[in-house]
Design an enzyme around this catalytic site. Structure first.
Site, mmCIF file in Angstrom:
data_model
loop_
_atom_site.group_PDB
_atom_site.id
_atom_site.type_symbol
_atom_site.label_atom_id
_atom_site.label_comp_id
_atom_site.label_asym_id
_atom_site.label_seq_id
_atom_site.Cartn_x
_atom_site.Cartn_y
_atom_site.Cartn_z
ATOM 1 C CG LEU A 185 65.983 35.951 -98.641
ATOM 2 C CD1 LEU A 185 67.304 35.877 -97.881
ATOM 3 C CD2 LEU A 185 66.239 35.851 -100.132
ATOM 4 C CG ASP A 186 61.225 30.416 -100.758
ATOM 5 O OD1 ASP A 186 60.324 31.246 -100.551
ATOM 6 O OD2 ASP A 186 61.340 29.783 -101.819
ATOM 7 N NE ARG A 187 60.972 26.404 -92.856
ATOM 8 C CZ ARG A 187 61.722 25.348 -92.561
ATOM 9 N NH1 ARG A 187 62.734 25.479 -91.726
ATOM 10 N NH2 ARG A 187 61.468 24.168 -93.080
#
Length: 372
Positions: A159-161
């Site tokens: 998951l992107d930050r």
């Protein structure tokens, strides 16, 4: 602090509860000493050790690198060298730093379900999944190890930050491999929700547009020509709308960097607080503001990315007085490294469900998903 008092850390040092400082709604990591390791690239060979660092790692001034070599904070093959030393290909360079990790939002990494070989958590926005760039302890994996003693952990998807929601973590390598095989075989279905600008169409929208990721800029673009980028497809369905924003179900068929964000922008309904992909008209604010995305991209193209490639305490308000100041450190006395202003917010994009052969994992909706 004298050199004799310094305790150097390595990746083998597990994060501890006492490593974290909570201040102004942010989770900081108490600065620590760390050895960054790199091996001399062909294009570096023939340069002096000081010129190499000054030219390749621009985050610190020339004078710092002079002092760092003189006092042994920068070494070659484990030995101190003079400032005029000329490096050779494949030599090991060590840079011993007082490391300041970027802060993240002070939100709990909530365990949703704990099984013998699978752990699912509610990943908060702003926290990266695993060590990357300047983050090591301020990660989901690091926090779970520090606060719950959970290790080893094998995240099976990313998951992107700035994205929140469901994160599935295997407890052993064999289970992780099984999940990855199912994902690579197209047997896993992913669902996200996003809060977007405008009234999204009622009928399902399918975006089948190539995506081209620019690592230096830290952003992707949708490409109408198939000659650029990678194939990407996302299905979108409107869940609700209040006339200003809409909550949209997003089902990515592929998994490209920033895919959902770029495809929503392509449809004309960008995520409502996505400074990286909003137009000035849609957002009412300049997209040139240094966002967390852009700051992370800048840092990834400088010291942290290149030099790392080879290689809670009680919840209370604390200050910089809670850690020792290093006289050589270019970040002290600030807790956060340069480039992080602490103003970021979580992206309105949230992973809600993953399903595969015989299994389903889900995550509760975030507060912003309610348009009341």
């Amino acid at each position: 602090m004298g050199e004799g008092e310094i305790v150097w850390q390595t990746p083998a040092n597990a994060p501890q509860r006492c490593d974290y400082i909570f201040h102004n709604g942010r989770r900081h990591v108490r600065p620590y000493y760390f050895e960054f390791i790199a091996h001399v690239k062909n294009r570096w060979a023939g340069k002096s050790i000081v010129d190499l660092f000054t030219e390749e790692f621009k985050g610190r001034p020339y004078e710092y690198y002079i002092d760092a070599v003189k006092c042994g904070r920068i070494q070659v093959d484990g030995e101190m060298v003079p400032t005029s030393y000329i490096v050779k290909t494949s030599q090991k360079i060590s840079h011993f730093l007082h490391r300041h990790e970027p802060p993240v939002m002070a939100l709990e990494v909530k365990i949703l379900k704990e099984e013998a070989d699978v752990l699912t958590v509610y990943k908060p926005a702003s926290v990266p999944v695993h060590p990357c760039g300047q983050y090591r302890k301020n990660t989901v994996v690091g926090i779970l190890q520090a606060e719950h003693g959970l290790a080893p952990l094998f995240p099976i998807h990313r998951l992107d930050r700035l994205v929140s929601g469901l994160l599935i973590i295997a407890r052993n390598a064999s289970k992780a491999d099984l999940f990855r095989q199912q994902i690579e075989s197209g047997l896993v279905k992913k669902q996200y929700i996003a809060r977007v600008v405008g009234v999204f169409p009622e009928e399902e929208q399918v975006v089948d547009v190539h995506i081209n990721y620019n690592a230096r800029e830290g952003r992707s673009t949708a490409e109408d020509t198939m000659a650029k980028g990678k194939a990407a497809q996302t299905k979108f369905t409107c869940i609700s709308s209040d006339g200003v924003h809409s909550i949209v179900l997003c089902e990515p068929v592929t998994g490209r960097t920033h895919q959902i964000r770029v495809h929503l922008q392509y449809t004309g309904y960008p995520i409502a607080n996505d400074a990286l992909y909003l137009t000035k008209v849609a957002s009412g604010r300049s997209v040139e503001k240094t966002t967390a995305d852009r700051a992370a991209a800048i840092s990834a193209c400088s010291t942290a990315h290149d030099i790392e490639e080879d290689c809670v305490s009680a919840r209370k308000e604390n200050s910089s007085e809670d850690f020792s100041i290093d006289p050589m450190c270019t970040n002290c006395p600030n807790l956060a490294p340069k480039g992080y202003d602490g103003e970021e917010e979580g992206l309105w994009l949230h992973c809600v469900r993953y399903s595969g052969p015989g299994w389903i994992y889900e995550c509760p909706y975030p507060e912003w998903a309610s348009l009341k």
